[in-house]
Design an enzyme around this catalytic site. Structure first.
Site, PDB file in Angstrom:
ATOM      1  N   ASN A  13       0.922  -0.822   0.260  1.00  0.00           N
ATOM      2  CA  ASN A  13      -0.780  -0.100  -0.307  1.00  0.00           C
ATOM      3  C   ASN A  13       0.844   0.995   0.532  1.00  0.00           C
ATOM      4  OD1 ASN A  13      -1.398   1.801   0.480  1.00  0.00           O
ATOM      5  ND2 ASN A  13      -2.384   1.382   2.641  1.00  0.00           N
ATOM      6  N   LYS A  15       0.004   4.259  -0.025  1.00  0.00           N
ATOM      7  CA  LYS A  15      -0.889   5.241   0.280  1.00  0.00           C
ATOM      8  C   LYS A  15      -0.350   6.659  -0.402  1.00  0.00           C
ATOM      9  CE  LYS A  15      -0.212   3.243   4.527  1.00  0.00           C
ATOM     10  NZ  LYS A  15       0.136   2.868   5.920  1.00  0.00           N
ATOM     11  N   HIS A 100      -9.677   0.640   4.830  1.00  0.00           N
ATOM     12  CA  HIS A 100      -8.424   0.643   5.518  1.00  0.00           C
ATOM     13  C   HIS A 100      -8.298   1.437   6.480  1.00  0.00           C
ATOM     14  CE1 HIS A 100      -3.766   1.576   6.177  1.00  0.00           C
ATOM     15  NE2 HIS A 100      -4.323   0.977   5.637  1.00  0.00           N
ATOM     16  N   GLU A 102      -6.560   4.039   7.803  1.00  0.00           N
ATOM     17  CA  GLU A 102      -6.864   5.239   7.527  1.00  0.00           C
ATOM     18  C   GLU A 102      -8.033   6.138   7.210  1.00  0.00           C
ATOM     19  OE1 GLU A 102      -2.923   5.392   5.150  1.00  0.00           O
ATOM     20  OE2 GLU A 102      -1.991   4.503   7.128  1.00  0.00           O
ATOM     21  N   GLU A 172      -5.816  -5.556  10.474  1.00  0.00           N
ATOM     22  CA  GLU A 172      -3.959  -4.913  10.377  1.00  0.00           C
ATOM     23  C   GLU A 172      -4.757  -3.939  12.065  1.00  0.00           C
ATOM     24  OE1 GLU A 172      -2.622  -3.234   7.297  1.00  0.00           O
ATOM     25  OE2 GLU A 172      -4.401  -2.149   6.796  1.00  0.00           O
ATOM     26  N   GLY A 178       2.309   2.498  10.654  1.00  0.00           N
ATOM     27  CA  GLY A 178       3.072   3.115  10.443  1.00  0.00           C
ATOM     28  C   GLY A 178       3.747   3.670  12.372  1.00  0.00           C
ATOM     29  N   SER A 218       3.051  -2.966  10.319  1.00  0.00           N
ATOM     30  CA  SER A 218       4.565  -2.010  11.038  1.00  0.00           C
ATOM     31  C   SER A 218       5.051  -3.736  10.374  1.00  0.00           C
ATOM     32  CB  SER A 218       4.927  -2.046  12.159  1.00  0.00           C
ATOM     33  OG  SER A 218       4.424  -0.707  12.366  1.00  0.00           O
TER      34      SER A 218
HETATM   35  C1  PEP Z   1      -0.566  -0.263   6.171  1.00  0.00           C
HETATM   36  O1  PEP Z   1      -1.318   0.477   5.702  1.00  0.00           O
HETATM   37  O2  PEP Z   1      -1.760  -1.557   5.352  1.00  0.00           O
HETATM   38  C2  PEP Z   1       0.467  -0.353   6.623  1.00  0.00           C
HETATM   39  C3  PEP Z   1       0.169  -2.277   7.251  1.00  0.00           C
HETATM   40  O3  PEP Z   1       0.766   0.257   7.083  1.00  0.00           O
HETATM   41  P1  PEP Z   1       2.805   0.187   7.799  1.00  0.00           P
HETATM   42  O4  PEP Z   1       3.045  -1.236   6.699  1.00  0.00           O
HETATM   43  O5  PEP Z   1       3.471   1.408   7.618  1.00  0.00           O
HETATM   44  O6  PEP Z   1       2.234  -0.613   9.246  1.00  0.00           O
END
Ligand code: PEP
Length: 257
Positions: A13, A15, A100, A102, A172, A178, A218
């Site tokens: 992703n 972003k 997601h 966000e 997630e 992040g 992460s």
């Molecule tokens: C994501 O945005 O789906 C995600 C897992 O981000 P990150 O790997 O940066 O934590």
């Protein structure tokens, strides 16, 4: 790695990152790096670079799927600033994200909107990666499984068992996205097993056994191996580490296929 009959899936992703030049360079490097992989892979690219990235994917003969991070649940019309599924298809997109964190927690998407988008995308023949996961206060209040179950049931409301083959679930935990914090492999496995149990209750055991459930939050080359070794973790949704082709490639390699 999860049970061998489930083909591992790793999505990147991107972003709101990259520009025209770096997006093209990144997909070129990712396509080269993943050439020998047996995993299913996808990149979720900013709208404005979809065509450029699609061109590189096609020129390089790469099997990486082109994905979009968002879209409108409406087919067309008076929706200023929005992008429809048919527009995405024109750009070569075959996979989309819904739910997601966000978009749920920063932009304010509700369970009902996530469901409308999920259904619209499946009706349009797109693969959907439906993201679910608890926030930190919910985890601390012991609500992780309840939140996952609510988001899963709401997100898949009205989705038929036949359509489920085009769905991938991404668990997630919001506090891990992040932040550099990761769920322990045991905690992630526990959440994944419970999610699979909810799918069995909603559909049947066969549907639950077939479903790919990704971990996101992460995930990096240094922790991917131990997470992907868990029985119910079938891949990853990767944010930060997907912006580096070697890191993304190392995570895909950690699926072992
Ligand atoms: C994501 O945005 O789906 C995600 C897992 O981000 P990150 O790997 O940066 O934590």
């Amino acid at each position: 790695m999860g049970t061998s009959h489930r083909k591992p899936f790793v999505g990147g992703n991107w972003k709101m990152n990259t520009n025209a030049e770096s997006a093209t360079a990144l997909i070129g490097a990712v396509s080269d790096r993943l050439r020998a992989s047996g995993a299913e892979t996808a990149v979720y690219v900013p709208f404005v670079y979809l065509r450029e990235v699609d061109t590189v994917i096609k020129q390089s003969g790469s099997a990486v799927r082109l994905g979009a991070q968002d879209f409108s649940e409406k087919p067309d019309g008076a929706m200023t600033g929005c992008i429809s599924l048919s527009m995405l298809r024109d750009c070569g997109v075959t996979s989309v994200l819904t739910g997601h964190s966000e978009r749920r927690h920063i932009i304010g998407e509700t369970d009902a909107l996530v469901n409308a988008k999920t259904r619209a995308a499946l009706d349009a023949g797109m693969q959907v990666v439906l993201c679910i996961g608890e926030q930190l206060d919910e985890r601390e209040a012991g609500q992780t499984d309840a939140v996952n179950e609510r988001q899963l049931r709401a997100g898949l409301d009205g989705v038929s068992k036949e359509q489920l083959g085009m769905v991938v679930i991404a668990y997630e935990p919001v506090w891990a996205i992040g932040t550099g914090k990761t769920a322990t492999p045991d905690d992630a496995q526990d959440a994944h097993a419970k999610i699979r149990g909810v799918l069995a209750a909603m559909y049947d055991q066969d549907a639950a056994t077939q479903m790919r459930i990704l971990y996101g939050g992460s995930m990096k080359p240094g922790n991917a191996g131990e997470l992907l070794a868990m029985a119910d973790i079938d891949g990853g949704l990767i944010g930060g580490a997907s912006l580096n082709a070697d890191d993304f490639g190392a995570i895909v390699d950690a699926t072992g296929v």
